[in-house]
Every structure is written in C-alpha cells, then in structure tokens.
Design a protein around this motif. Structure first.
Motif, PDB file in Angstrom:
ATOM      1  N   ILE A  18      -1.122  13.302  -5.619  1.00 40.30           N
ATOM      2  CA  ILE A  18       0.218  13.626  -5.467  1.00 40.30           C
ATOM      3  C   ILE A  18       0.301  14.959  -6.308  1.00 40.30           C
ATOM      4  O   ILE A  18       0.168  14.623  -7.803  1.00 40.30           O
ATOM      5  CB  ILE A  18       1.216  12.731  -5.561  1.00 40.30           C
ATOM      6  CG1 ILE A  18       1.238  11.713  -4.621  1.00 40.30           C
ATOM      7  CG2 ILE A  18       2.457  13.347  -5.480  1.00 40.30           C
ATOM      8  CD1 ILE A  18       2.209  10.590  -4.666  1.00 40.30           C
ATOM      9  N   LEU A  19       0.444  15.989  -5.963  1.00 44.04           N
ATOM     10  CA  LEU A  19       0.640  17.261  -6.849  1.00 44.04           C
ATOM     11  C   LEU A  19       2.004  17.500  -7.192  1.00 44.04           C
ATOM     12  O   LEU A  19       2.285  17.920  -8.176  1.00 44.04           O
ATOM     13  CB  LEU A  19       0.110  18.523  -6.125  1.00 44.04           C
ATOM     14  CG  LEU A  19      -1.444  18.506  -5.731  1.00 44.04           C
ATOM     15  CD1 LEU A  19      -1.979  19.835  -5.004  1.00 44.04           C
ATOM     16  CD2 LEU A  19      -2.372  18.104  -6.887  1.00 44.04           C
ATOM     17  N   LEU A  20       2.911  17.216  -6.200  1.00 41.40           N
ATOM     18  CA  LEU A  20       4.320  17.388  -6.402  1.00 41.40           C
ATOM     19  C   LEU A  20       5.096  16.461  -5.576  1.00 41.40           C
ATOM     20  O   LEU A  20       4.894  16.245  -4.587  1.00 41.40           O
ATOM     21  CB  LEU A  20       4.779  18.852  -6.103  1.00 41.40           C
ATOM     22  CG  LEU A  20       6.312  19.115  -6.236  1.00 41.40           C
ATOM     23  CD1 LEU A  20       6.862  19.186  -7.538  1.00 41.40           C
ATOM     24  CD2 LEU A  20       6.548  20.711  -5.509  1.00 41.40           C
ATOM     25  N   PHE A  21       6.150  15.753  -6.554  1.00 32.33           N
ATOM     26  CA  PHE A  21       7.024  14.653  -5.809  1.00 32.33           C
ATOM     27  C   PHE A  21       8.282  15.052  -6.081  1.00 32.33           C
ATOM     28  O   PHE A  21       9.026  15.313  -7.209  1.00 32.33           O
ATOM     29  CB  PHE A  21       6.601  13.137  -6.299  1.00 32.33           C
ATOM     30  CG  PHE A  21       7.393  12.442  -5.685  1.00 32.33           C
ATOM     31  CD1 PHE A  21       7.197  11.752  -4.209  1.00 32.33           C
ATOM     32  CD2 PHE A  21       8.385  11.678  -6.520  1.00 32.33           C
ATOM     33  CE1 PHE A  21       8.072  10.719  -3.768  1.00 32.33           C
ATOM     34  CE2 PHE A  21       9.291  10.652  -5.866  1.00 32.33           C
ATOM     35  CZ  PHE A  21       9.214  10.289  -4.517  1.00 32.33           C
ATOM     36  N   ARG A  22       9.303  15.162  -4.845  1.00 37.16           N
ATOM     37  CA  ARG A  22      10.665  15.121  -5.004  1.00 37.16           C
ATOM     38  C   ARG A  22      11.435  14.132  -4.475  1.00 37.16           C
ATOM     39  O   ARG A  22      11.028  13.449  -3.301  1.00 37.16           O
ATOM     40  CB  ARG A  22      11.137  16.582  -4.463  1.00 37.16           C
ATOM     41  CG  ARG A  22      10.724  17.759  -5.442  1.00 37.16           C
ATOM     42  CD  ARG A  22      11.385  19.135  -4.693  1.00 37.16           C
ATOM     43  NE  ARG A  22      10.811  20.139  -5.494  1.00 37.16           N
ATOM     44  CZ  ARG A  22       9.947  20.960  -4.805  1.00 37.16           C
ATOM     45  NH1 ARG A  22       9.789  20.872  -3.452  1.00 37.16           N
ATOM     46  NH2 ARG A  22       9.684  22.124  -5.584  1.00 37.16           N
ATOM     47  N   PHE A  23      12.411  13.589  -5.174  1.00 36.14           N
ATOM     48  CA  PHE A  23      13.288  12.484  -4.610  1.00 36.14           C
ATOM     49  C   PHE A  23      14.642  13.056  -4.607  1.00 36.14           C
ATOM     50  O   PHE A  23      15.387  13.108  -5.751  1.00 36.14           O
ATOM     51  CB  PHE A  23      12.962  11.027  -5.329  1.00 36.14           C
ATOM     52  CG  PHE A  23      13.714   9.923  -4.618  1.00 36.14           C
ATOM     53  CD1 PHE A  23      13.154   9.392  -3.566  1.00 36.14           C
ATOM     54  CD2 PHE A  23      14.910   9.469  -5.073  1.00 36.14           C
ATOM     55  CE1 PHE A  23      13.737   8.358  -2.957  1.00 36.14           C
ATOM     56  CE2 PHE A  23      15.598   8.611  -4.380  1.00 36.14           C
ATOM     57  CZ  PHE A  23      14.775   7.778  -3.329  1.00 36.14           C
ATOM     58  N   GLN A  24      15.428  13.095  -3.590  1.00 37.45           N
ATOM     59  CA  GLN A  24      16.713  13.732  -3.666  1.00 37.45           C
ATOM     60  C   GLN A  24      17.881  12.537  -3.063  1.00 37.45           C
ATOM     61  O   GLN A  24      17.692  12.027  -2.016  1.00 37.45           O
ATOM     62  CB  GLN A  24      16.922  14.659  -2.360  1.00 37.45           C
ATOM     63  CG  GLN A  24      18.190  15.515  -2.379  1.00 37.45           C
ATOM     64  CD  GLN A  24      18.104  16.544  -1.507  1.00 37.45           C
ATOM     65  OE1 GLN A  24      17.485  16.655  -0.556  1.00 37.45           O
ATOM     66  NE2 GLN A  24      19.234  17.544  -1.647  1.00 37.45           N
ATOM     67  N   THR A  25      18.797  12.206  -3.963  1.00 36.27           N
ATOM     68  CA  THR A  25      20.018  11.505  -3.783  1.00 36.27           C
ATOM     69  C   THR A  25      21.221  11.968  -3.497  1.00 36.27           C
ATOM     70  O   THR A  25      21.915  11.270  -2.982  1.00 36.27           O
ATOM     71  CB  THR A  25      20.104  10.589  -5.225  1.00 36.27           C
ATOM     72  OG1 THR A  25      20.467  11.518  -6.339  1.00 36.27           O
ATOM     73  CG2 THR A  25      18.802   9.834  -5.640  1.00 36.27           C
ATOM     74  N   SER A  26      21.325  13.260  -3.665  1.00 36.34           N
ATOM     75  CA  SER A  26      22.476  14.050  -3.193  1.00 36.34           C
ATOM     76  C   SER A  26      22.006  15.552  -3.016  1.00 36.34           C
ATOM     77  O   SER A  26      21.011  15.822  -3.386  1.00 36.34           O
ATOM     78  CB  SER A  26      23.637  13.829  -4.179  1.00 36.34           C
ATOM     79  OG  SER A  26      23.390  14.547  -5.314  1.00 36.34           O
ATOM     80  N   PRO A  27      22.957  16.334  -2.403  1.00 34.38           N
ATOM     81  CA  PRO A  27      22.378  17.605  -2.149  1.00 34.38           C
ATOM     82  C   PRO A  27      22.110  18.376  -3.323  1.00 34.38           C
ATOM     83  O   PRO A  27      21.123  19.578  -3.367  1.00 34.38           O
ATOM     84  CB  PRO A  27      23.741  18.164  -1.458  1.00 34.38           C
ATOM     85  CG  PRO A  27      24.501  17.135  -0.786  1.00 34.38           C
ATOM     86  CD  PRO A  27      24.142  15.870  -1.781  1.00 34.38           C
TER      87      PRO A  27
END
Length: 489
Positions: A159-168
């Motif tokens: 995994i080179l880049l990981f994003r986790f979004q909980t709100s806008p």
C-alpha cells in the motif's frame, strides 16, 4: 633377452616401440567405440567423418567432435542459440513499468477496515502496518458503515497511499516512505469560505423564514443558537419580526460542504431585539458579544427545548382544573413531539436520573451557586446521564415524552435556588466578564467592520399590525399534579 619373473616363469619382453604402438591402437579403438555408443544413444546420424566399421589398425589420430564428449561427462543447459537480428523485425522493447492500482469502497455493516481491504485481495501483511499507523490518530473501532476508503497499491501489493474518510472534510491518510514505514495523520484539505448575507421576515417561525429566504434548517438552527441565552424563539417570536445576518458557507472542490460561523446577527421583534457579533483573538477569547463588548453567554439557556411552544407557565397559585383546589404549578411546560431533544440549560452534575412516579422519566441537575434544574416526563434519558455525571450547557440529556402523570408529549422544566422555586421565564443570571483593554479594542475594530457589512443588508421594518395576541395555554398538555419538588430530592 630372457628375464626371470617373481613366479619363476620366464617370458620374452617385446621391444618398447612395439608396446607403445599397441597402446595407441587400443586407445583409438576405445574412443571410436565410445563415440558410436554416444551417437546411437542420442539418435543423431553418424557423422560423415566417422566410418561405421573401424579396422583394428585404425590410426590413433582419429578424432571425435568435442561436443559429443561433453554429453558423456556432464549434462548441458539447453540455452537459445544466438542469432543475428533480422533488420526487418524491430527489436523487442523493454518490459513496461507496471502502473500502481487503486481500490476504493465503503465500510459495510458489521465489517472491519481490515476485512474491507482483504475483500479487495490486499495482502494481510500490507494492511497491518497501515492500520497501525492510522490507528494512532483514529480509533477504527469508531468506524461506521458508509465510511469511505481508498488505497494505492504497487505491483507487489504494498500500500503506497491509504485514505479513510469519516466525513466530507475529515480524511485520515497514511503514506509509505522509502524505508517501508508509514507516516499518517489528518489530510490537508483546501476549503473555500465565502461570506454570504440573508434577511427575512417572520410569518410563522424563524426556521420557516430562513428557509423561505433560500437557506436550510441547519443555518436557522445556527442563528437560533447565537441568541439561545436571551431569546426563546418558541415564545418570543411574532409574525412581522425581522432578522438579518452575515454567515459563512464552506466549499470543497467548488461544491457546497456546510455552513460555517454566523459572523453577525440581528433580530428585531415586538418581544425581543438583540444583535450579536462573533469575536475571537490569539489569547483564546471567542464567542458572541453585544456591541458594547458584553458576552451574550449566560449561566442558563433561555429554553431547554429551543423552538418549543409553552403550553403551561409558572403559577404558584394555580387552581387545579379538575380537583378545583389550588395546586401550584412550579415550572414551565414545553409542548413538543415525542423524541425532541432536551438540552441541559447550564453546566452541572447529575443528581438524579431515573423513573420518579408522577414525574415519569426524570433528571435533576445541580449547578453552581445553589441552583438546580429538573426535567420530567422524558421519553428517554440520554446515554451516560446518571448520578455523578458531568453535563455541559447545551448538551442533549434526553428526549421529550409523556411518561408518568401526563396527558401528552411535553417537557416539564423547573428551576430552583437553595430549595426555592424560581420562574424560569423571569430569571436572568448575570453574564460572564465583559471584554476589557486590548481585547475590547480589537473587538471594537472587528465589530465596526462587521456592522458596516451587515447594514448593507436590507432589513424590513416590523409591521405592528401583524403582531398577534398572547397564545392561550393548552389545557390538554398540562399535568394535573402537585409540582412541588419532593423533599427527598
């Protein structure tokens, strides 16, 4: 010449030159035989230079191809032969670099982040360090269905880049370093803030007026929150009242995201006239202030159910409508649908929380300076609201209901000080400390700029002929009980 042997027998010794010739013939014959066997074994045709029959006197100089001898002594690697490139055929290009791949998705019900990534066939060994790095900033046990994620992978599954979004606007991010570790934190977003203005005339309610002016209920709630210490918009608003404000709208990538702060607000009505100005500085001072630098915040909110209609008022000498005897009504009733949030009107500590007979679901909160507030007939008591729990002003502590001795959904709210009941609608506790010195000078400059902008927003005059008389009490929503606090509370 005759020589004796060790065994006592006698034999003749051939000349040395004759013996050497004999040995060469034997060696040549052996080599020929080995060559024939090798040819027969590999099924190759017999070379032209080797005869199928060899006389005993074949010369010792007969030679075998070198490659045939190698097949007898060691196995060979079968490699492609080197050939000259055909100029008509272009040379094959180097293998292209494999581009990273992207996966994205949402957390499903009863699914962990690890399981969601594994569903995309990402190796477990690649997931663990990423989750651990982001986990230092976000507790994945708080992940909810619908939260978004995306990951960039190399050709080996790292995994080179990981994003986790909980709100806008809340995105946690982890990036892989050259050393194979991860750096994680909140992603930086470029938000655009635009200042807008609005004015409206009240016909039925503040919320309806703001929605009719082109905004939504979320902004209407923010506007009401500005004046929540002084104006009860369920009691103090009348048709013909006017309002205006300056406020922020926040955008992300050109799309509206949410409302920001209300920077300036003004309400002009027959029962309430207030203005408020937002101010914050580097010393940590922040909040809404009047034009003279007095903070709007008071110890108690104007209402525990903002916007609710008052169905029964404080009356220590009320005649009971059924028993025809005098029974004091030592609180205020707020009529609202079941499930409407109830707010703690001040900071304090929960003293009682539970079912209390005629009061139904009941909460008693102790505040500073000998004050207490009581909330009765709740549909539900909020999570974590129990004796000893600390609550903050404006915190939701439960919902409106009709438990206990009650004829309809409403909140019965009481205020008392040193065991003496006080009319909540008449009580106004002193405000916090006003601004002084440098803070007041900074506020005056900021307030002057905001006021100049707000005055550009047309504010219609209040029409006195549109004002309505006081609404009568709703007898159907009264409680027919003695509202005096029990002594054991």
């Amino acid at each position: 010449m005759i020589h004796p042997t060790d065994s006592g027998t006698i034999r003749s010794r051939a000349p040395l030159r004759l013996r050497r010739r004999r040995r060469r013939r034997i060696l040549a014959a052996s080599l020929v035989a080995l060559g024939v066997l090798a040819i027969l074994r590999h099924g190759d045709p017999v070379p032209d230079e080797i005869e199928t029959t060899t006389p005993a006197t074949a010369p010792a100089t007969a030679e075998l191809p070198t490659d045939r001898l190698l097949t007898l002594t060691a196995p060979t690697l079968r490699m492609p032969l080197a050939v000259d490139a055909d100029p008509a055929v272009p040379a094959e290009a180097d293998s292209p670099t494999v581009a990273p791949t992207w996966v994205e998705g949402r957390i499903a019900p009863d699914q962990s982040v690890f399981a969601a990534l594994r569903a995309h066939e990402i190796p477990a060994a690649s997931i663990h360090p990423v989750v651990a790095a982001v986990g230092e900033h976000f507790d994945f046990r708080r992940a909810r269905p619908g939260h978004r994620f995306e990951a960039e992978l190399d050709h080996e599954g790292n995994i080179l880049l990981f994003r986790f979004q909980t709100s806008p606007e809340t995105i946690y991010e982890a990036r892989r370093t050259d050393e194979g570790t991860y750096q994680a934190g909140l992603a930086s977003l470029e938000l655009e803030v635009r200042i807008e203005s609005l004015s409206a005339i009240v016909e039925s309610s503040v919320i309806a007026a703001i929605v009719r002016a082109g905004e939504d209920e979320a902004l209407a709630q923010r506007f009401a929150d500005v004046f929540r210490w002084d104006i009860d918009f369920g009691r103090d608003t009348r048709p013909g009242d006017a309002l205006r404000m300056l406020y922020e709208r926040v955008y992300l990538d050109g799309e509206f995201l949410r409302h920001g702060r209300v920077l300036a607000a003004e309400y002009r009505g027959s029962r309430a006239q207030e203005s408020a100005w937002w101010f914050d500085d580097d010393d940590g001072t922040r909040g809404y202030f009047a034009a003279d630098g007095q903070p709007l915040q008071r110890m108690f909110l104007a209402s525990p159910v903002p916007g609710a209609r008052i169905s029964s008022r404080f009356n220590p000498d009320r005649m009971h409508p059924i028993l025809n005897v005098r029974r004091p009504h030592l609180g205020v009733d707020y009529a609202a649908p079941t499930g409407t949030p109830i707010l703690a009107t001040a900071d304090g500590t929960v003293r009682t929380a539970g079912y209390r007979g005629a009061y139904g679901n009941f909460i008693l909160i102790r505040h500073a300076n000998g004050y207490e507030t009581a909330y009765a007939h709740l549909h539900r008591i909020g999570r974590g609201i129990r004796p000893g729990a600390r609550v903050r002003q404006g915190q939701t502590i439960g919902t409106v209901g009709t438990t206990g001795l009650s004829t309809g959904p409403h909140l019965h709210y009481e205020l008392r000080r040193n065991n003496r009941h006080i009319d909540p609608l008449q009580h106004r506790e002193t405000r916090a400390e006003p601004l002084r010195g440098r803070a007041l000078a900074d506020f005056n400059r900021a307030q002057a700029r905001l006021q100049a902008e707000l005055e550009r927003v047309a504010l219609p005059d209040v029409d006195p002929t549109s004002l309505l008389a006081e609404e009568p009490e709703d007898e159907d929503l009264k409680d027919w009980e003695n509202w005096v606090m029990p002594d054991d509370l």
